[in-house]
Scaffold this active site. Structure first.
Site, mmCIF file in Angstrom:
data_model
loop_
_atom_site.group_PDB
_atom_site.id
_atom_site.type_symbol
_atom_site.label_atom_id
_atom_site.label_comp_id
_atom_site.label_asym_id
_atom_site.label_seq_id
_atom_site.Cartn_x
_atom_site.Cartn_y
_atom_site.Cartn_z
ATOM 1 N N GLY A 1 0.913 -1.320 -0.201
ATOM 2 C CA GLY A 1 -0.120 -0.132 -0.138
ATOM 3 C C GLY A 1 0.925 1.312 0.330
ATOM 4 O O GLY A 1 0.831 2.298 -0.064
ATOM 5 N N CYS A 2 1.841 0.768 -0.303
ATOM 6 C CA CYS A 2 3.213 2.200 -0.109
ATOM 7 C C CYS A 2 3.158 2.540 -1.571
ATOM 8 O O CYS A 2 4.058 1.401 -2.319
ATOM 9 C CB CYS A 2 4.255 2.474 0.612
ATOM 10 S SG CYS A 2 4.038 1.866 2.240
ATOM 11 N N GLN A 3 3.652 3.923 -1.908
ATOM 12 C CA GLN A 3 4.062 4.122 -3.063
ATOM 13 C C GLN A 3 5.586 3.519 -3.070
ATOM 14 O O GLN A 3 6.116 3.072 -4.785
ATOM 15 C CB GLN A 3 3.945 5.697 -3.420
ATOM 16 C CG GLN A 3 3.751 6.489 -4.587
ATOM 17 C CD GLN A 3 3.632 7.140 -4.704
ATOM 18 O OE1 GLN A 3 3.328 8.620 -3.094
ATOM 19 N NE2 GLN A 3 4.628 8.430 -5.752
#
Length: 141
Positions: free
Chosen positions: A54-56
């Site tokens: 869920g992290c860029q």
């Protein structure tokens, strides 16, 4: 107890220090500088089971217990994200699982006025980091 900064940096100190800066550009620089103080994570620990979804950017969180305290090792491939990890570490590292679960991280972020100054993807990534640590605390409590 080991501390990622070498000295104790509390959430309150981060709030106070950010309050000294007039611009968000200066605040971002301070957050990035916090990230530079984090020790590097051993590349052998940068495994798929430690990656935060869920992290860029790529973010890894490792944990272990020292007595009843959760100790965290974190890393990211982005400077600002390492800084955000340092902010999160100030709240969670070296705390018991119950202290992690009891800490009102949303109130902390609101006090920093942080979320609205991040892009939506960075904000979601920050929440994913917090969720991962809270899941670890739940498992260990």
């Amino acid at each position: 107890m080991s501390n990622p900064f070498g000295t104790e940096i509390t959430p309150e100190e981060i709030v106070d220090t950010l309050g000294f800066f007039d611009s968000w550009e200066d605040r971002y620089r301070y957050i990035i500088d916090l990230g530079k103080q984090l020790p590097e994570m051993d590349d052998a620990k940068k495994t798929d089971d430690r990656i935060v979804k869920g992290c860029q950017s790529q973010v890894w969180i490792d944990h272990w217990l020292e007595g009843d305290k959760i100790m965290l090792s974190v890393d990211s491939d982005a400077h600002i994200v390492r800084g955000l990890l340092a902010v999160v570490m100030s709240a969670y590292n070296g705390k018991t699982p119950q202290q992690v679960l009891d800490f009102d991280i949303e109130a902390f972020f609101n006090e920093l006025d942080l979320i609205k100054h991040l892009s939506p993807t960075r904000g979601n990534g920050l929440r994913s980091m917090v969720q991962k640590i809270r899941e670890l605390a739940t498992t260990l409590s």
